[in-house]
Design a protein around this motif. Sequence first.
Motif, short mmCIF file in Angstrom:
data_model
loop_
_atom_site.label_atom_id
_atom_site.label_comp_id
_atom_site.label_asym_id
_atom_site.label_seq_id
_atom_site.Cartn_x
_atom_site.Cartn_y
_atom_site.Cartn_z
N VAL A 36 42.78 46.52 33.36
CA VAL A 36 41.77 47.30 34.25
C VAL A 36 41.54 46.41 35.39
CG1 VAL A 36 39.37 48.01 34.49
CG2 VAL A 36 40.79 48.70 32.51
N ALA A 37 41.39 45.16 35.47
CA ALA A 37 41.06 44.38 36.65
C ALA A 37 42.44 44.51 37.55
CB ALA A 37 40.81 42.85 36.31
N LEU A 38 43.49 44.51 36.75
CA LEU A 38 44.89 44.36 37.69
C LEU A 38 45.15 45.80 38.34
CD1 LEU A 38 47.43 42.65 35.27
CD2 LEU A 38 46.38 41.81 37.51
N PHE A 39 44.55 46.83 37.56
CA PHE A 39 44.50 48.19 38.19
C PHE A 39 43.70 48.41 39.21
CE2 PHE A 39 42.88 52.65 37.96
CZ PHE A 39 43.88 53.18 38.42
N GLN A 40 42.64 47.79 39.18
CA GLN A 40 41.46 48.04 40.22
C GLN A 40 41.98 47.05 41.40
OE1 GLN A 40 37.94 46.56 38.34
NE2 GLN A 40 36.96 48.65 38.61
N ALA A 41 42.78 46.05 41.27
CA ALA A 41 43.40 45.17 42.45
C ALA A 41 44.35 46.19 43.00
CB ALA A 41 43.75 43.87 41.95
N GLN A 44 42.44 49.12 44.69
CA GLN A 44 41.47 48.76 45.35
C GLN A 44 40.23 49.79 45.01
OE1 GLN A 44 42.33 48.70 49.54
NE2 GLN A 44 43.72 46.81 49.26
N ILE A 45 40.18 50.16 43.91
CA ILE A 45 39.01 50.70 43.35
C ILE A 45 38.03 50.16 42.73
CG2 ILE A 45 38.21 52.72 41.75
CD1 ILE A 45 40.90 53.88 41.80
#
Length: 90
Positions: A36-41, A44-45
Amino acid sequence: MLTPEIAVDLVSESLHIVMLLVALLVVPGLIIGLLVALFQAATQINEQTLSFLPRLMVTLLAVMLMGRWMVGYLMDFCVSIFQRAATLVG
């Protein structure tokens, strides 16, 4: 009689069981949190619930899937401790 060797064996076995059970619950949440952190990075959410909810769901799923085995494992360990205690006393 309880010797230091027996006490160390009991403590090390107990710590091994605790680490195993905690790893079964924490590791899936860590993996999902990393994804999820990779997806957010990448997107940029920066939404806090986006990282919390999937980890919670995976942890609950791990408890549902592994809960019966974990309780059985702890019960077997408890029975073995009581059996050892009976042999140490008598």
